[in-house]
Design a protein around this motif. Structure first.
Motif, short mmCIF file in Angstrom:
data_model
loop_
_atom_site.label_atom_id
_atom_site.label_comp_id
_atom_site.label_asym_id
_atom_site.label_seq_id
_atom_site.Cartn_x
_atom_site.Cartn_y
_atom_site.Cartn_z
N THR A 27 0.86 -1.28 0.00
CA THR A 27 -0.30 0.00 0.06
C THR A 27 0.81 1.22 0.28
O THR A 27 0.52 2.09 -0.96
N ASN A 31 1.22 3.63 -3.34
CA ASN A 31 0.44 5.13 -3.33
C ASN A 31 1.54 6.04 -3.02
O ASN A 31 1.32 7.20 -3.10
N ASP A 33 4.37 9.05 -4.00
CA ASP A 33 4.11 9.80 -5.26
C ASP A 33 5.72 9.61 -5.88
O ASP A 33 6.67 9.55 -5.09
N GLY A 47 2.33 11.08 -10.35
CA GLY A 47 1.45 10.36 -9.76
C GLY A 47 2.18 9.32 -9.11
O GLY A 47 3.36 9.29 -8.60
N SER A 48 1.38 7.92 -8.95
CA SER A 48 2.06 6.99 -8.09
C SER A 48 1.38 5.80 -8.96
O SER A 48 0.87 5.66 -10.08
N LEU A 50 -0.46 3.07 -8.15
CA LEU A 50 -1.97 2.79 -8.21
C LEU A 50 -3.01 4.13 -8.49
O LEU A 50 -4.15 3.97 -8.77
N ASP A 51 -2.31 5.04 -8.45
CA ASP A 51 -3.10 6.49 -8.92
C ASP A 51 -2.29 7.20 -10.27
O ASP A 51 -1.65 8.64 -9.73
N PRO A 52 -2.04 6.61 -11.31
CA PRO A 52 -0.99 7.49 -12.15
C PRO A 52 -1.71 8.77 -12.74
O PRO A 52 -2.88 8.81 -12.71
N ASN A 53 -0.76 9.74 -13.15
CA ASN A 53 -1.26 11.11 -13.94
C ASN A 53 -0.91 10.81 -15.20
O ASN A 53 0.40 10.20 -15.49
N ARG A 79 7.44 6.38 -12.25
CA ARG A 79 6.56 5.52 -11.41
C ARG A 79 7.18 4.17 -11.35
O ARG A 79 6.93 3.62 -10.26
#
Length: 143
Positions: A27, A31, A33, A47-48, A50-53, A79
């Motif tokens: 986790t 997550n 950055d 982003g990360s 699990l939550d890419p930009n 990432r």
């Protein structure tokens, strides 16, 4: 329930600890950055895992330049620095969970939990039959 956990072998306790810590690390690194880059005088966040930009081109740039593809590749490389940690700790979590389910004391603990929950359900159903519990209130609590 706590007494059953305390009766577990040291190996089982260590495997549980490894499993929990591996999930926490997956986790965390998933997550975390990854930072960002400056691309044509603009700063872009990666982003990360699990939550890419991701970015797209619009207007004139979309027709001719295709710069967003290169930008997204560079951000993906940022990432991916956390990817090895997520994979490693994920494998650790799966392996420890697999080893846990092959321990006899864990199987006994799971059977005890199952019998306790079955006993509670039977006691509840019996109380409803004897009108000790109002069934309407129970249905409201469940829903």
């Amino acid at each position: 329930m706590l007494s059953a956990f305390l009766k577990l072998s040291t190996k089982s306790k260590v495997l549980i600890l490894i499993f929990v810590m591996s999930l926490v690390m997956v986790t965390f690194f998933g997550n975390k950055d990854a930072g960002g880059i400056t691309y044509y005088d603009n700063y872009y966040e990666a982003g990360s895992l699990l939550d890419p930009n991701e970015y797209t081109d619009y207007g004139y740039a979309a027709l001719y330049s295709g710069e967003a593809g290169e930008l997204n590749r560079q951000l993906g490389a940022l990432r991916n620095q956390n990817l090895i940690y997520v994979i490693s700790f994920g494998i650790g979590a799966i392996a420890s969970l697999w080893l846990l389910f092959h321990e006899n004391d864990i199987k006994a603990l799971l059977l005890e939990v199952r019998s306790l929950s079955t006993e509670r359900i039977l006691n509840h159903d019996e109380a409803i039959k004897n009108n000790e519990i109002d069934d309407d209130i129970t249905e409201e609590l469940i829903s």
